[in-house]
Design an enzyme around this catalytic site. Structure first.
Site, PDB file in Angstrom:
ATOM      1  N   ASP A 213      12.092  71.257  45.654  1.00 51.90           N
ATOM      2  CA  ASP A 213      11.039  70.813  46.565  1.00 51.90           C
ATOM      3  C   ASP A 213      10.432  72.016  47.293  1.00 51.90           C
ATOM      4  OD1 ASP A 213       9.716  68.524  47.888  1.00 51.90           O
ATOM      5  OD2 ASP A 213      10.649  69.357  49.685  1.00 51.90           O
ATOM      6  N   GLU A 272       8.513  72.944  42.176  1.00 52.28           N
ATOM      7  CA  GLU A 272       7.317  72.325  42.725  1.00 52.28           C
ATOM      8  C   GLU A 272       6.627  73.402  43.559  1.00 52.28           C
ATOM      9  OE1 GLU A 272       5.528  69.106  45.848  1.00 52.28           O
ATOM     10  OE2 GLU A 272       7.216  70.402  46.294  1.00 52.28           O
TER      11      GLU A 272
HETATM   12  C1  BGC Z   1       7.515  66.468  48.357  1.00 48.66           C
HETATM   13  C2  BGC Z   1       6.914  65.563  49.355  1.00 48.66           C
HETATM   14  C3  BGC Z   1       7.513  65.919  50.706  1.00 48.66           C
HETATM   15  C4  BGC Z   1       7.358  67.408  51.017  1.00 48.66           C
HETATM   16  C5  BGC Z   1       8.270  67.843  52.105  1.00 48.66           C
HETATM   17  C6  BGC Z   1       6.919  67.763  48.806  1.00 48.66           C
HETATM   18  O1  BGC Z   1       6.802  68.702  47.941  1.00 48.66           O
HETATM   19  O2  BGC Z   1       7.205  66.174  47.028  1.00 48.66           O
HETATM   20  O3  BGC Z   1       7.097  64.222  49.044  1.00 48.66           O
HETATM   21  O4  BGC Z   1       6.842  65.216  51.694  1.00 48.66           O
HETATM   22  O5  BGC Z   1       7.668  68.179  49.910  1.00 48.66           O
HETATM   23  O6  BGC Z   1       9.591  67.869  51.678  1.00 48.66           O
END
Ligand code: BGC
Ligand code: MG
Length: 539
Positions: A213, A272
């Site tokens: 994340d 991500e």
């Molecule tokens: C996740 C989101 C989240 C954010 C904070 C993002 O990359 O996919 O759903 O709100 O990170 O953790």
């Protein structure tokens, strides 16, 4: 030396990975919230669909201020989703069915309910317990102004002031997301140690990998300088800012890669990372870093052939220059579902384009992610009542942005039962499901050969069987500007008509599958607007 067999490419280079948004997939205990056992019961759906793996969004102990991306205990399952035993049973069943399992890891921040933050809050300024987070004195005579002008990605300031234990005004802590999601201090070796331990905890339980994340976050420029406030960084930003895409983050991934490689069976990590362009993205998938990085340039590209052609070329030449596969994605739990996103306000066109986009994505070289419900052609739910909205974006934006709940509505499994089989008929799903979703349910689409579900199944089966598909190369075939045609060897052609009128493909082809009905005779094929087709061509 005689080579007796060709070594098989690692599984992840061409894997199709299905994103399970745990809260909304399937509820086994009638509380209206999806859970581990619900997923376990529905594994045959995923096996029948033909995916290689599932990615589970966070199911860890959490106050759920941000859908579980606010983790209070990263080593346990939140009771609302089940127990560690339920998780183990899910992984065991998935593995028995030949499905791999990857889980989320959230290293940029924790929940404010995490023991570390609780200890930090109780300690005064300057106390070592605060050094795991990013506390800074405020500006202004009494420290009453935030340390700098950074903004939360969910709206409002990225800093919150915490009183000292004696009640006097204290320091501020950084939170790039909600105020209940304090950012960790990656200068602190204890944080590094903690996260490699978390990786090992789940690897020891048998997971096949991690989705990281905010993988471009974590490391902050030591100056903590103001940024230009007119900069449009979006939810997760893209450009290099003092808090995103800093070089130091790559050191962390080199550390993590060693951990992953110390386990048998090609355990992977996918980033991500919302960064600016293919050249920045490829840095995350260098051979000693991560295996994959979501290609968000493809997700955000308009439904326009010249734009897509350019993005596809840049994506491929980017990450393949360091030996990584491209990782295609068109929907996830943070963006408007692509049926709606590409519809220009016309739901029929939206579905047509979504089906064509899927065939395009699955024909391109590399790996692909599918977000739950896209195999049903689910649209975004745009009319959720205000009082059910849960995304912190709604509150933090002062009710100017409705947030991401519209793509997180539970999955319809059955046609006529109340709650469409997502949960018990008398239960209340955590987000209401549109009344017309019975027609889009898995049961309704199961035996309809023209359904979106049947299209996904056919495409995934062909993708597994056809030697040209998955990892490898592609070559554009000359075509009109608003049509994409490419060839992959041996003997495969994909054509997508993004123009507003039917087009003609001359030649003798066998049709493998198409996203909509086509015209076909001995001299060629007629492809309607917004239609994609897979063809077998002479090699
Ligand atoms: C996740 C989101 C989240 C954010 C904070 C993002 O990359 O996919 O759903 O709100 O990170 O953790
Ligand atoms: Mg439940």
């Amino acid at each position: 030396m005689v080579q007796t067999s060709t070594p098989r490419a690692p599984w992840w280079r061409d894997a199709v990975i299905y994103q399970v948004y745990v809260r909304s997939f399937a509820d086994s205990n009638g509380d209206g919230i999806g859970d581990m056992t619900g997923i376990r019961q529905r594994l045959p759906h995923l096996q029948g669909l033909g995916v290689d793996a599932l990615w589970l969004t966070p199911f860890y102990v959490s106050p759920m201020a941000d859908g579980g991306y606010d983790v209070a205990d990263p080593r346990d399952v939140d009771p609302m989703f089940g127990s560690l035993d339920d998780f183990d049973a899910l992984v065991a069943d998935a593995h028995d069915l030949g499905l791999r399992v990857i889980v989320d890891i959230v290293p940029n921040h924790t929940s404010d309910q995490h023991v570390w933050f609780q200890a930090a809050a109780q300690a005064g300024h300057g106390h070592p317990n605060r050094d795991r987070y990013l506390f800074r004195p405020g500006r202004g005579a009494g420290g009453e102004l935030p340390p700098n002008n950074w903004e939360s990605r969910f709206g409002g300031p990225a800093w919150t002031r915490l009183p000292d234990p004696d009640g006097t005004d204290g320091e501020w802590y950084l939170h790039l997301f909600d105020s209940s999601q304090p950012d960790l201090n990656w200068e602190n070796p204890e944080v590094h140690q903690e996260y490699t331990d978390i990786l090992r905890f789940w690897l020891d339980r048998g997971v096949d990998g991690f989705r990281i994340d905010v993988a471009h976050g974590m490391v902050k420029h030591p100056d903590f300088a103001d940024i230009e406030t007119d900069e449009e960084t979006g939810l997760l930003g893209t450009g290099v800012v003092p808090y995103f895409d800093q070089d130091g983050v790559h050191e962390i991934y080199r550390e993590w890669r060693k951990v992953l490689d110390s386990y048998p069976g090609e355990r992977i990590a996918v980033a991500e990372a919302w960064v600016e362009g293919a050249d920045r993205l490829l840095r995350y998938v260098r051979p000693d870093e991560l295996h994959q990085a979501f290609n968000f340039d493809f997700l955000t590209a308009a439904w326009h052939a010249p734009i897509l052609r350019k993005v596809i070329d840049a994506s491929i030449s980017g990450v393949t220059s360091v030996g990584a596969p491209v990782t295609w994605v068109v929907s996830n739990h943070d963006v408007t579902r692509h049926v709606t996103r590409n519809s220009d306000g016309d739901p029929d066109a939206g579905l047509r384009r979504a089906r064509a986009a899927t065939l395009l994505m699955l024909a391109l070289p590399g790996s692909a992610y599918i977000y739950q419900g896209e195999e049903l052609g689910l649209p975004e739910v745009t009319d959720l009542p205000d009082d059910v909205l849960q995304d912190p974006v709604w509150e933090r934006s002062g009710h100017t942005q409705r947030g991401r709940d519209g793509c997180r509505v539970p999955i319809p499994w059955e046609t006529a039962r109340p709650n469409f089989g997502f949960t018990e008929p008398d239960a209340q799903p955590w987000l209401p499901m549109p009344a017309e979703w019975g027609a889009l349910s898995v049961a309704a689409q199961n035996s309809d050969p023209d359904s979106t579900l049947s299209l996904y199944r056919a495409a995934l089966r062909l993708r597994r069987e056809h030697h040209a598909l998955g990892d490898g190369e592609m070559e554009w075939v000359e075509s009109a500007d608003d049509v994409l045609v490419f060839r992959r060897e041996p003997g495969f052609v994909c054509a997508v008509n993004l123009s507003a009128v039917p087009i003609r493909l001359d030649g003798r082809y066998d049709v493998l599958t198409a996203s909509a009905p086509i015209g076909h005779d001995a001299s060629g094929i007629t492809l309607a607007a917004d239609t994609a087709i897979w063809l077998k061509a002479a090699s």
